[in-house]
Scaffold this motif. Structure first.
Motif, PDB file in Angstrom:
ATOM      1  N   VAL A   1       0.836  -1.204   0.000  1.00 36.70           N
ATOM      2  CA  VAL A   1       0.000   0.000   0.000  1.00 36.70           C
ATOM      3  C   VAL A   1       0.865   1.246   0.000  1.00 36.70           C
ATOM      4  CG1 VAL A   1      -1.537   1.368   1.452  1.00 36.70           C
ATOM      5  CG2 VAL A   1      -2.050  -1.002   1.027  1.00 36.70           C
ATOM      6  N   ILE A   2       1.921   1.220   0.834  1.00 35.89           N
ATOM      7  CA  ILE A   2       2.783   2.404   0.899  1.00 35.89           C
ATOM      8  C   ILE A   2       3.448   2.656  -0.446  1.00 35.89           C
ATOM      9  CG2 ILE A   2       4.862   3.322   1.981  1.00 35.89           C
ATOM     10  CD1 ILE A   2       3.990   1.984   4.550  1.00 35.89           C
TER      11      ILE A   2
ATOM     12  N   LEU B   1       2.349   1.765  -3.378  1.00 36.59           N
ATOM     13  CA  LEU B   1       1.362   2.242  -4.355  1.00 36.59           C
ATOM     14  C   LEU B   1       0.959   3.686  -4.068  1.00 36.59           C
ATOM     15  CD1 LEU B   1      -0.994  -0.822  -4.786  1.00 36.59           C
ATOM     16  CD2 LEU B   1       0.765   0.022  -6.329  1.00 36.59           C
ATOM     17  N   MET B   2       1.018   4.058  -2.797  1.00 39.05           N
ATOM     18  CA  MET B   2       0.628   5.422  -2.476  1.00 39.05           C
ATOM     19  C   MET B   2       1.692   6.423  -2.872  1.00 39.05           C
ATOM     20  SD  MET B   2      -1.194   5.210   1.206  1.00 39.05           S
ATOM     21  CE  MET B   2      -1.795   6.848   1.512  1.00 39.05           C
ATOM     22  N   GLU B   3       2.952   6.035  -2.668  1.00 42.37           N
ATOM     23  CA  GLU B   3       4.002   7.046  -2.784  1.00 42.37           C
ATOM     24  C   GLU B   3       4.771   7.013  -4.093  1.00 42.37           C
ATOM     25  OE1 GLU B   3       3.531   9.251  -0.950  1.00 42.37           O
ATOM     26  OE2 GLU B   3       4.023   8.992   1.156  1.00 42.37           O
TER      27      GLU B   3
ATOM     28  N   SER C   1       9.777  13.835  -7.736  1.00 45.18           N
ATOM     29  CA  SER C   1      10.980  13.884  -6.914  1.00 45.18           C
ATOM     30  C   SER C   1      12.188  13.353  -7.648  1.00 45.18           C
ATOM     31  CB  SER C   1      10.771  13.089  -5.629  1.00 45.18           C
ATOM     32  OG  SER C   1       9.889  13.761  -4.797  1.00 45.18           O
TER      33      SER C   1
ATOM     34  N   PRO D   1       4.194   6.473  -7.369  1.00 45.95           N
ATOM     35  CA  PRO D   1       3.807   7.276  -8.534  1.00 45.95           C
ATOM     36  C   PRO D   1       4.093   8.758  -8.326  1.00 45.95           C
ATOM     37  CG  PRO D   1       2.066   5.751  -7.955  1.00 45.95           C
ATOM     38  CD  PRO D   1       3.073   5.675  -6.879  1.00 45.95           C
ATOM     39  N   TYR D   2       3.799   9.231  -7.117  1.00 52.24           N
ATOM     40  CA  TYR D   2       4.043  10.646  -6.830  1.00 52.24           C
ATOM     41  C   TYR D   2       5.531  10.948  -6.896  1.00 52.24           C
ATOM     42  CZ  TYR D   2       4.538  14.911  -4.109  1.00 52.24           C
ATOM     43  OH  TYR D   2       4.872  16.177  -3.691  1.00 52.24           O
ATOM     44  N   LEU D   3       6.331  10.058  -6.265  1.00 50.86           N
ATOM     45  CA  LEU D   3       7.772  10.326  -6.223  1.00 50.86           C
ATOM     46  C   LEU D   3       8.365  10.265  -7.610  1.00 50.86           C
ATOM     47  CD1 LEU D   3       8.763   8.339  -3.018  1.00 50.86           C
ATOM     48  CD2 LEU D   3       8.499  10.793  -3.299  1.00 50.86           C
TER      49      LEU D   3
ATOM     50  N   PHE E   1      13.485   6.349  -0.124  1.00 49.72           N
ATOM     51  CA  PHE E   1      12.186   5.778   0.187  1.00 49.72           C
ATOM     52  C   PHE E   1      12.266   4.263   0.290  1.00 49.72           C
ATOM     53  CE2 PHE E   1       8.379   3.794  -1.668  1.00 49.72           C
ATOM     54  CZ  PHE E   1       7.461   4.123  -0.690  1.00 49.72           C
TER      55      PHE E   1
END
Lengths: 77, 398, 367, 530
Positions: free
Chosen positions: A13-14, A16-18, A26, A20-22, A34
């Motif tokens: 879950v972590i 999948l949550m982070e 970033s 794509p954004y990173l 990460f």
């Protein structure tokens, strides 16, 4: 076993949550950091889940400060 | 798309694995314990719990002839064990947060109540707002087995009547758990607990017949049990109990009478008291000074005295002062000579006055207390004589 | 990173206040009373005076470089490598503190309110909200604190107003009965937990938009918070007596239990738990945020996001490892933790100030 | 994964919203009347409501062919008959015919013969269709590549009626209608200031809905206006049928239960908003006008608050906040207290609750969930059903669900009471869309309460407030003036101070011209000294 699978699920879950954004916003280093931190987290959780005795930071703290503490408390007795 | 779906699926399984209902207790799974009694058994304790039968009490048309409460007892080596064992006889989980009264048997009390109190104050479900009593001359369990009228729940009856009698009748002490614990812990004061008796036929009291008669078997608060630390050492009678409450300033309202010179008496209602316990220390010898200010009203004049004469009032005041003082002296004398238990907190007074002297005396306080000189000063003020002025008997004479 | 985030001076004050109160309000009366007995309230007033000095020291430290966080300026002052070492040590501090506070809330919930619930699940749900807060960022955290502040005040006033009638003045007597040393012992924890732990604000002060009001906010926040704690400690002794206060783990909860007004306003302690839960929530959030921010600055990341969830994942087992049982935990909290706080909030800032001073002396040739 | 790919393909195919054939109309009008007419007929597909009236303009010695085109039902036939046709057909030209040019003729008609107020020239088919489809009448002359569009709008409109969604006891009863022009007029009638500006644009490639932006210059924050313009311009959609479309397309955050755009059916509410420096967005075809930026407190305010006395309004607002908490937390508090914190219930009440629950097969959470769900179904049915079956429904709802469920021992009576109070409390909130968010969150809180008791509710509140404070409506923090705290703002949020003390506009909304009243506080109405 259930606990381990829950940890794995949490890790997924972590990710999948982070991730794509990173990826989008970033740097590459952020992504590596990460994954590293996530790895540590999963490892500690896994060890905890497998009932492996992990070092307790409070004990280190006690080792460092106990002499001072007992000194002060003796002085103030 | 599918990734999002999978993500949410995992998230929800995670959340649901978190969501358990560990502490959940449905109302109809609870046995609401209103009273608990602790007796000694051959080994350990016998615990009796009075549980309400909600549908019998709450519903307007209580048509069923079932008892409003049920009582379960079980023995165990420790209190906790006994309570857990009750689940064997009760279908539901005991719930103690609404406990109103805890009855200890005299035996348990003589043995020391600290074990009982430790368990109860450690367990989060027990609150501290229930009253404690000691069952005099009979097993504590019997107290809970007696059915009562008006209040359907006996434990509630006990709670309410203790509360009311403490307010309107001096010889009872409504004591809650935390006060008791701090009194036991403190060196300078010993606790007292009100005693309770079952009056009448005990076997009838336990059946439903009891609530169908006019003069049933009753539960009655009697005297006050004196403890030394956590052990019961003896009882005070009604007058001594009254004296004790006067000294402690516990009296909010009570009734007392003064004899008239020509026979008959005047009943006076105490409306307000204020007591002040002060210690004075001279060369390690403490001395206690109790000052009590009482405000009274004349409630009933059963003799022919002239209530309109200020001198009569003065006279009544002095008489009342004497009577109250004698109550207090009796109480002090008995505890000093028979029990050596400082239930008045004179030690605390000394500690507040002079901590250094107290440190010297505290280990030997019981002995010091037995010899402690106590000066009592009572100051009675009669404020009002009720709605009529002159005594009826006096009027008739004229 | 976070350059456009701005806190107002009032928000800083509210955060300081809440962090001062958070968790201390729950356990401190017991710890201080255990040593100072009925004089704990005097010890607490003394602690407030010392606490103000500590806060002053923190403010002086923050003035070294008003626009930089602790991590940034320690690298500036101590040089890169030593700075990083010190920064790592510093970052571990709010992290462990957050861990300990999380454990505290878990212990509290499982002893007092929900004994059957596993402590892990309480930790996890509580932390989930913390993580949500940290992901949203500093401004929403501060605004939420602002929004909850009136409610906290109301709950607290409620507690105070309704418990005051039960106060017994003789519980405070004899004054100074335990001696000065006992009071000093008692004030150790009282100085450390509310005031020294404010050192984490060295990570947040640079984000305040009115830098000239920082001192004002720090002082008022900590003084009001200190007064609240003094009030609670005094009330605990007044109502419960010093014996019961130090015998219970959570005296202020016992205090709430004692509220009894008429026959209807009683047994409301579960509602008043809000005071403890909300203040501890903000304390943990501020700590965790500082830890994440510090680590991100040490590692020179572009955002906080890669750290938040993984660190949260680490925090959960840590909160279980950190104490095998509540007795050990209380021993650590009472005897060891004040010195841990002392190291970070007094020794480290003094070290930095001294080094910075020497550096400036050296770099500016005398004339 | 084939499934995924096919979905992606569909997504990609759906993406171009640009319809090529619509562009073809962008061609100029032709000189030949016949060609123009056939082109019109062809594009409109022989629609029977398209009226083409061909006439001859007698221009001795010439006879010029002409046609007027309008849509039956959209254009006012009476106006066409009374003004356009007579003025064209009875007109005699003043110039010598030998000199006559077609352009002169058009000028003649424009300047001398047509007795209508609103007239413009069109040169292409886009303009032509736009005009006739919005109720205009177009005059085409043979030999001229120019048409004359006359505004003859005359369709049936609803009159200005009392607003049904937001009712007041005291205050104007007028509500907006579906007609944009009527709506702007309703607002202008309240604010007679030249600084009340109106920007109109057309949105929706097919519906070509007029959307108007209304604000008071010098009060509204220029940055917010620009932001609204940008967001409106970004919208590419085929149709806008209601202001809800616009709202959803321009709001700050989609995934939130809380509305960040305010809507109202009442002109006085919108005028009030404009005076506070907000921006109104009016959409043709709906009586619901949007107002941005919208803040949390705004959803607790009713226009009536400003018409009633200040003290009453303040108390009523507090009542609304209180009802908000009941509506949000009612069932969850009941669940939490009866299943986790039984010690909080007074003993007598606990016994009676326990007696009621005797024999109820479900845990309190399931019980509450079922009741809430039933209530939501009833409520939705009540909103959508035809008026005349209402009574039947309420009988079924009240009797069958309420009474019978209790009698059958499925639901405890206390739960019915709790659910009813919650339901009534949720109707107190003056804003419908805000009440919906409360309804959604209520279920979440019930879940939290069932698993963690009051602790769960507390965490839920924390999370909710965190979410609220992270929200912004057009740059303004949603929770202001509570967080960030603003003392002046408190005067008109939870409280409603008397008008003479409301000296400033909400700080974060109107930033330029903040002072509301120029009267200094000293001049507030004082009691005359005696």
């Amino acid at each position: 076993m259930a606990q381990l699978s829950l940890i794995a699920a949490a890790a997924i879950v972590i990710v999948l949550m982070e991730v794509p954004y990173l990826r989008k916003n970033s740097s590459q280093k952020d992504l590596w950091v990460f994954y590293l931190m996530l790895g540590i987290g999963v490892a500690i959780n896994g060890a905890q889940g497998l009932q492996i005795q992990l070092p307790n930071p409070a004990e280190w703290m006690e080792a460092v400060f106990n002499p001072l503490s007992s000194l002060v408390f003796r002085l103030l007795q | 798309m599918l990734r999002k779906l999978g993500f949410h699926l995992i998230l929800f399984t995670l959340l649901f694995s978190l969501v358990g209902c560990w502490s959940r207790k449905e109302l109809n799974d609870l046995a609401i314990a209103m009273g608990m009694a602790i007796d000694k058994a051959e080994q350990g304790y016998k615990v009796t719990v009075q549980v309400v039968n909600p549908s019998e009490i709450a519903l307007k048309q209580a048509s069923t002839m079932r008892s409003p409460v049920s009582v379960h007892s079980e023995t165990g080596e420790t209190l906790f064990e006994a309570i857990r064992k009750i689940t064997k006889v009760s279908p539901r989980k005991m719930y103690f947060a609404h406990l109103r009264i805890l009855v200890l048997s005299e035996e348990v009390a003589r043995d020391g109540i600290s074990k009982v109190l430790d368990f109860i104050s450690r367990e989060p479900e027990f609150r501290t707002d229930f009253y404690l009593t000691v069952a005099k001359d009979q097993p504590a369990g019997n107290v809970l087995k007696t059915l009562t009228i008006i209040e359907k729940i006996p434990a509630n009856k006990l709670y309410l009547s203790l509360e009311t009698s403490e307010k309107t009748w001096a010889p009872t002490v409504a004591l809650q758990l935390d006060e008791l614990v701090s009194n036991i812990l403190s060196d300078g004061i010993n606790p007292v607990i009100t005693g309770i008796e079952v009056i009448g036929d005990k076997s009838v009291g336990q059946t439903r017949k009891n609530v169908e008669t006019v003069a049933p078997t009753r539960l009655k608060y009697t005297s006050v049990a004196v403890f030394k630390k956590d052990k019961l050492v003896g009882w005070l009678n009604e007058e001594e109990s009254k004296g004790y409450n006067y000294i402690m300033g516990n009296v909010k309202s009570t009734v007392g009478h003064v004899n008239c010179p020509q026979g008959g008496n005047v009943l006076m209602e105490v409306i307000r008291t204020k007591s002040d316990i002060k210690a004075s220390v001279t060369e390690d010898h403490p001395r206690i000074n109790v000052h009590l200010a009482v405000e009274e009203n004349v409630a009933e004049a059963n003799c022919s005295i002239d209530l309109l004469n200020p001198d009569t009032i003065d006279h009544l005041q002095t008489k009342a002062e004497k009577i109250i003082k004698s109550f207090m002296e009796q109480a002090i004398r008995k505890t000093q000579t028979e029990y050596q238990a400082d239930i008045f907190g004179f030690g605390e007074a000394v500690r507040r006055e002079n901590p250094d002297v107290w440190k010297k005396l505290r280990n030997n306080w019981s002995a010091v207390f037995a010899e402690l000189p106590v000066d009592i000063q009572v100051d009675v003020k009669i404020r009002r004589v009720g709605t009529t002025n002159q005594s009826l008997q006096k009027e008739m004479q004229e | 990173m976070l350059k456009d985030v701005k806190l107002s001076a009032r928000q800083l004050m509210i955060l300081v206040l809440i962090v001062t109160i958070g968790d201390s309000i729950l356990i401190l009366p017991s710890l201080t009373t255990a040593e100072a007995k009925q004089d704990a309230w005097i010890a607490s007033i003394f602690s407030l005076l010392v606490g103000v000095l500590v806060v002053g020291l923190l403010h002086v430290t923050s003035r070294l470089y008003p626009n930089l966080t602790f991590v940034e300026f320690s690298e500036k002052i101590l040089g890169k490598w030593l700075g990083i070492v010190i920064s790592l040590l510093f970052v571990s501090y709010p992290f462990f503190s957050a861990t300990a506070h999380l454990r505290e809330i878990g212990d509290f919930m499982t002893t007092q309110i929900m004994p059957e619930t596993p402590i892990e699940s309480i930790h996890i749900v509580f932390l989930l909200v913390v993580l949500m807060a940290v992901r949203l960022g500093l401004e929403p955290i501060a605004r939420t604190a602002e929004a909850f502040f009136p409610w906290l005040t109301i709950l607290f006033l409620f507690l105070v107003v309704f418990i005051v009638p039960q106060a017994k003045l003789e519980n405070l007597q004899p004054l100074f009965g335990e001696g000065t040393k006992a009071m000093l012992r008692g004030s150790l924890t009282f100085i450390a937990f509310p005031f020294m732990e404010l050192v984490v604000f060295l990570m947040l002060i640079p984000f305040v938009n009115e830098q000239n009001k920082v001192l004002h906010s720090l002082l008022w926040g900590s003084v009001i918070g200190g007064l609240v704690l003094i009030l609670i400690t005094t009330l605990s002794i007044l109502v419960l007596g010093s014996e019961l206060t130090n015998r219970t783990f959570y005296p202020s909860y016992e205090l709430a239990k004692k509220i009894h007004v008429g026959d209807f306003l009683e047994r409301i302690e579960s509602l008043l738990t809000g005071i403890w839960l909300i203040t501890i929530f903000f304390k943990i959030t501020v700590y965790f945020f500082s830890a994440v921010l510090g680590l991100a600055q040490i590692l020179r990341l572009t955002s906080l996001r890669p750290l938040i969830l993984p660190l949260g994942l680490i925090l959960i087992p840590m909160s279980l490892i950190i104490s095998p049982n509540i007795v050990y935990f209380n021993h650590v909290v009472a005897k060891i933790w004040p010195f841990y706080d002392f190291t970070y909030s007094v020794i480290l800032p003094l070290l930095l100030i001294a080094t910075a001073y020497i550096r400036r002396q050296v770099s500016q040739p005398k004339h | 994964m084939g499934f995924v790919r096919s979905i992606k393909k569909i997504n990609k195919q759906r993406r171009p919203l640009h319809h090529p054939h619509l562009d073809a109309e962008h061609e100029p009008l032709l000189a030949s009347l016949a060609l123009n007419l056939s082109k019109i007929r062809q594009t409109m597909g022989q629609s029977s409501d398209l009226i083409v009236r061909e006439i001859l303009l007698r221009q001795d010695p010439l006879v010029i062919q002409a046609a007027i085109v309008y849509m039956d039902g959209l254009a006012d036939v009476k106006a066409v008959q009374d003004f356009i046709l007579p003025s064209l057909m009875q007109h005699r030209h003043s110039l010598p015919s030998s000199l006559l040019q077609i352009a002169d003729l058009i000028n003649e008609i424009k300047q001398m013969s047509l007795t209508v107020a609103n007239l413009r020239e069109i040169t292409d088919f886009t303009g032509l269709f736009e005009s006739i489809l919005s109720g205009g009448t177009v005059i085409l002359l043979d030999g001229a590549a120019i048409g004359l569009a006359v505004n003859t709008e005359g369709w049936e409109d609803r009159n200005v009626e009392e607003s049904t969604s937001q009712t007041v006891v005291r205050g104007p009863k007028e509500g907006f209608t579906e007609n944009l022009r009527t709506n702007t007029a309703l607002i202008r009638r309240r604010i007679k200031d030249p600084r009340l500006w109106l920007e109109t644009r057309t949105m929706g490639q097919m519906t070509k809905t007029s959307v108007a932006l209304m604000y008071i210059r010098e009060l509204a924050n220029e940055k917010v206006i620009e932001e609204v313009r940008i967001r409106l311009d970004r919208v590419r959609i085929d149709g806008i049928l209601e202001s809800g479309y616009v709202e959803e397309l321009i709001q700050d955050e989609t995934f939130t239960p809380f509305p960040t755009v305010f809507n109202s059916e009442r002109p006085d509410a919108v005028a009030g908003g404009l005076l506070e420096g907000r921006i109104a967005i009016l959409v043709d075809g709906t009586p619901f006008v949007l107002l941005v930026p919208a803040l949390f407190t705004q959803f607790f305010q009713s226009p009536e608050d400003y018409y009633q006395r200040a003290d009453i309004s303040t108390l009523i607002r507090m009542l609304r906040f209180f009802s908000f908490f009941i509506a949000l937390l009612g069932p969850s508090l009941y669940i939490a207290i009866t299943t986790f914190h039984q010690q909080m219930i007074p003993t007598t009440l606990l016994i009676s609750l326990a007696a009621q629950r005797e024999g109820i097969p479900f845990p309190a959470f399931v019980e509450a969930f079922m009741m809430e769900l039933t209530f939501e179904i009833l409520r939705e049915a009540g909103t959508r059903m035809p008026r005349n079956v209402g009574q039947a429904l309420s009988i079924v709802g009240a009797l069958v669900i309420g009474q019978s469920a209790v009698e059958a021992g499925i639901i405890s009576a206390a739960m019915v009471i709790v659910v009813s109070i919650t339901a009534i409390a949720s109707f107190v909130l003056p804003s419908y869309n805000f009440a919906i968010s409360v309804r959604i969150l209520r279920f979440l809180f019930m879940g939290l309460a069932a698993s963690f008791g009051l602790f769960g509710i507390m965490l839920g509140m924390l999370a909710m407030v965190l979410h609220l404070s992270s929200l912004r409506s057009f740059g303004v923090p949603y929770l202001s003036p509570f967080a960030p705290l603003n003392y002046m703002g408190q005067k008109d949020s939870m409280f409603r101070f008397p008008h003479w003390s409301l000296l400033t506009r909400p700080r974060l909304i109107s930033q330029i011209n903040v002072i509301r009243e120029e009267t200094p506080p000293a001049q507030k109405p004082n009691r005359r000294e005696t």
